[in-house]
Scaffold this motif. Structure first.
Motif, PDB file in Angstrom:
ATOM      1  N   TYR A 192       0.774  -0.902  -0.185  1.00 48.73           N
ATOM      2  CA  TYR A 192       0.702   0.244   0.700  1.00 48.73           C
ATOM      3  C   TYR A 192       0.905   0.923   0.119  1.00 48.73           C
ATOM      4  N   ASN A 244      -0.105   2.309  -5.098  1.00 50.51           N
ATOM      5  CA  ASN A 244       0.237   1.263  -4.293  1.00 50.51           C
ATOM      6  C   ASN A 244       1.317   0.512  -5.597  1.00 50.51           C
ATOM      7  N   TRP A 473      -4.989  -4.454   3.965  1.00 49.94           N
ATOM      8  CA  TRP A 473      -4.234  -4.451   3.676  1.00 49.94           C
ATOM      9  C   TRP A 473      -2.837  -5.003   4.512  1.00 49.94           C
TER      10      TRP A 473
END
Length: 510
Positions: A192, A244, A473
Motif C-alpha cells: 500500500y 500502490n 492490507w
C-alpha cells in the motif's frame, strides 16, 4: 515460558521451582567459598612483586573497560538520536536499532541481556507474552517485543512465544517458487505504501533499500475499472492514479522471513499449535493459553487470528470476549486468488471489476519480473459477490468459468484459446483462515487493537488495523500487531513512550 501437559499438577510444579533454585544457589555458594579459600592460599604463596604486577594489570584492564563502556553508551545515544530525527519517533526507544535485524543464533545470549545487566537472578522480573498467530501481525508484534530495550533500572525482561496453528509462519502470506521463473505471492501482492516497510521491519530507511532492489519498477498511473450495469453488461471507467506498488522478484513472504521473523529464535515459534482456549485467571492476574495438550501461561496475550476464526468461536475465551469487539466487524469475504499463464498477452496492465459487496482485481503479473523475458502471467482475485457463483464448483469448473469471464471482456474466446496452465489458491481450504480479508463495505468502525481482561488480552490483526480504514492490507495487519505490542510495552514500562507509529499515519482516512 512455562509449558505443561494437561493432567499434570501444573500449579504445584510452578510453586516448587523457587525451592529447587534456592537449593542450587546454596550448593553453588558453598562451592564458591571453597574455591575462594584455595585462591587465597595460592595468592599468599606468591612473591609480593608478582602480586603488585597482577594488581596493576587488573587496574589497567578496569580502566580500559570503563572507558570503552562510556564510549559505547555515548555512541548508542548518538545513534538513537540521529536515526529517529525527523520521523516523529521516540528518540530514546531504540526502535531503529541496527541490531534489530540480526537473527540471533542458538549460541547467542538473549537480546535482553543488556536490560538486566547488574541485576541478580532474584531481582529479574520476567514478563511472559504469548502471541496467537504467526502471520503479519503476530510476527511484527513479536519482533517489537523481542527487541524493545526495557529500563534496566527495573530489571525487566520479556519472554515472547508465538503459537502458530500450521507448519509455517506467514498466515495468508505465502509464495510459490515453482510455477514460473520468479516467485508468486500466493496471498497479498500489493504494497500500500512503501514508507511503511521501515515501520514494519523496525529498521530505518528500509524502504530505500527495497525500492532500489526489490519493488516493481512502476507505479499505477491510470488504471481502469469495470462495473456491472443493470442489464448485465460491463461499464468501463477510469478511476485515476494510485501509489500502490508490487514486489519485483520478491514476495511479502520473503519480506517477513528476512526482515521480521529472522529476529526470533527458532524455539520462539511453536508450530502445529492451534489454540482452542484462552482462560483469564483474575485472581492470579495471568492467562492460560491452551493448544492441544499443551498450556502456555502468560502475563499478556496478543490474539492475531483471522476474523473468521474469531467469529466462528474456534477459540473459546473464558470469560467470553465482549460482544462489541466482533459485532462491529464486517465478515471476511470468501474467495480465491488465481494465476494464469497464457501463450500470448491480450490483456491490460491492471483493471478492477468491482461490485457493491465484492471485488475482482486483475493485473499483469509479468510486470513484477525485471530479469530476462518470462511467460505471460495474469493474476486475479475473486472476492465477495464476485465469488458467489463459484460455490460448490470443482477446481476444473472454477478455471473454465474464470476463462469465460475473461472471454466476455476481451472477446473471441481469446483467454480460453491461449490458456496454458494455472495456479489456484482457495482460502476455504485453509482451516485456520477461512476467507480472504475482512470486508469494508459498508465501512465499519475499526479503531485498532482491542484491549480486554485488565489490559492483559489484546485482539489485533488485519481486521483491527492502524490506521483504521486500511483493513485488508498487509501493512494494516502488521501495524496492528506493532500497536498491540507497544500497548503491552507501555503497560510493562510506563517510564518510556513506546508508541512509534508516526502521527501522519494515524491521521490517514483515505
Amino acid at each position: 515460558m512455562m509449558v505443561w501437559n494437561r493432567g499434570q499438577s501444573s500449579r504445584e510444579e510452578e510453586h516448587t521451582l523457587p525451592t529447587l533454585q534456592a537449593d542450587v544457589h546454596q550448593e553453588k555458594s558453598s562451592n564458591d567459598q571453597k574455591k575462594s579459600k584455595k585462591r587465597t592460599i595460592l595468592l599468599l604463596s606468591l612473591n609480593r612483586n608478582v602480586i603488585t604486577l597482577i594488581c596493576l594489570a587488573f587496574a589497567l584492564i578496569g580502566a580500559i573497560q570503563n572507558i570503552g563502556f562510556g564510549m559505547s553508551v555515548r555512541l548508542q545515544s548518538f545513534l538513537a538520536d540521529f536515526s529517529s530525527e525527523g520521523n516523529g519517533l521516540n528518540k530514546n526507544d531504540g526502535f531503529w536499532s541496527a541490531s534489530s535485524s540480526a537473527a540471533p543464533s542458538s549460541s547467542q545470549s538473549s537480546p535482553y541481556a543488556k536490560s538486566t545487566a547488574g541485576c541478580g537472578p532474584e531481582e529479574i522480573v520476567k514478563k511472559r507474552i504469548v502471541i496467537v498467530g504467526g502471520g503479519a501481525a503476530g510476527l511484527t508484534a513479536a519482533k517489537r517485543l523481542q527487541n524493545a530495550p526495557l529500563d534496566s533500572s527495573f530489571c525487566l525482561t520479556t519472554e515472547v512465544t508465538v503459537l502458530e496453528a500450521t507448519d509455517r509462519f506467514g498466515g495468508r502470506v505465502g509464495k510459490d517458487d515453482n510455477f514460473t521463473v520468479y516467485p508468486l505471492d500466493l496471498g497479498a501482492s500489493w504494497v500500500y505504501d512503501k514508507q511503511r516497510l521501515s515501520i514494519i521491519a523496525q529498521e530505518e530507511k528500509m524502504e530505500k533499500t527495497l525500492e532500489k532492489n526489490l519493488v516493481a519498477p512502476f507505479e499505477l498511473d491510470d488504471y481502469e475499472a469495470y462495473r456491472v450495469k443493470p442489464d448485465g453488461t460491463l461499464k468501463k471507467t477510469n478511476i485515476g492514479s494510485d501509489k500502490n506498488v508490487l514486489w519485483s522478484n520478491y514476495t511479502w513472504y520473503d519480506f517477513f522471513e528476512q526482515k521480521v521473523a529472522s529476529s526470533l529464535h527458532k524455539n520462539q515459534i511453536a508450530y502445529d499449535c492451534p489454540v482452542d482456549k484462552i482462560e483469564y485467571g483474575e485472581e492470579r492476574g495471568d492467562l492460560a493459553v491452551f493448544c492441544g495438550n499443551r498450556v502456555f501461561v502468560a502475563d499478556h496475550v496478543i490474539v492475531t487470528a483471522s476474523l473468521a476464526i474469531l467469529k466462528d468461536d474456534v477459540i473459546n475465551f473464558r470469560p467470553p470476549l465482549p460482544p462489541t469487539i466482533l459485532e462491529g466487524r464486517n465478515p471476511m469475504w470468501r474467495g480465491f486468488k488465481i494465476f494464469f499463464e497464457f501463450s500470448e498477452r491480450f490483456y491490460e496492465n491492471e483493471f478492477v471489476y468491482a461490485l457493491d459487496d465484492g471485488e475482482l482485481d486483475w493485473w499483469d503479473y509479468s510486470l513484477v519480473h525485471t530479469g530476462s523475458e518470462g511467460p505471460n502471467i495474469l493474476a486475479g482475485y475473486y472476492m465477495g459477490e464476485a465469488h458467489d457463483k463459484f460455490e460448490g464448483m470443482t477446481e476444473e469448473q472454477v478455471v473454465k468459468e474464470v476463462l469465460k469471464d475473461l472471454d466476455v471482456i476481451y472477446g473471441k474466446q481469446v483467454a480460453t484459446n491461449t490458456y496454458v496452465r494455472h495456479k489456484l489458491v482457495y482460502w476455504k481450504d485453509f482451516p485456520f483462515i477461512r476467507g480472504t480479508y475482512s470486508s469494508d463495505h459498508p465501512p465499519s468502525d475499526r479503531v485498532g487493537p482491542q484491549v480486554v481482561q485488565d489490559g492483559r488480552l489484546l485482539i489485533a490483526g488485519e481486521a483491527f488495523p492502524v490506521p483504521p480504514r486500511h483493513n485488508g492490507w498487509v501493512d494494516g495487519a502488521a501495524m496492528s500487531g506493532l500497536h498491540a505490542a507497544e500497548i503491552i510495552l507501555n503497560k510493562i514500562d510506563s517510564s518510556t513512550n513506546w508508541f512509534t507509529i508516526p502521527q501522519r499515519i494515524w491521521a490517514e482516512k483515505d
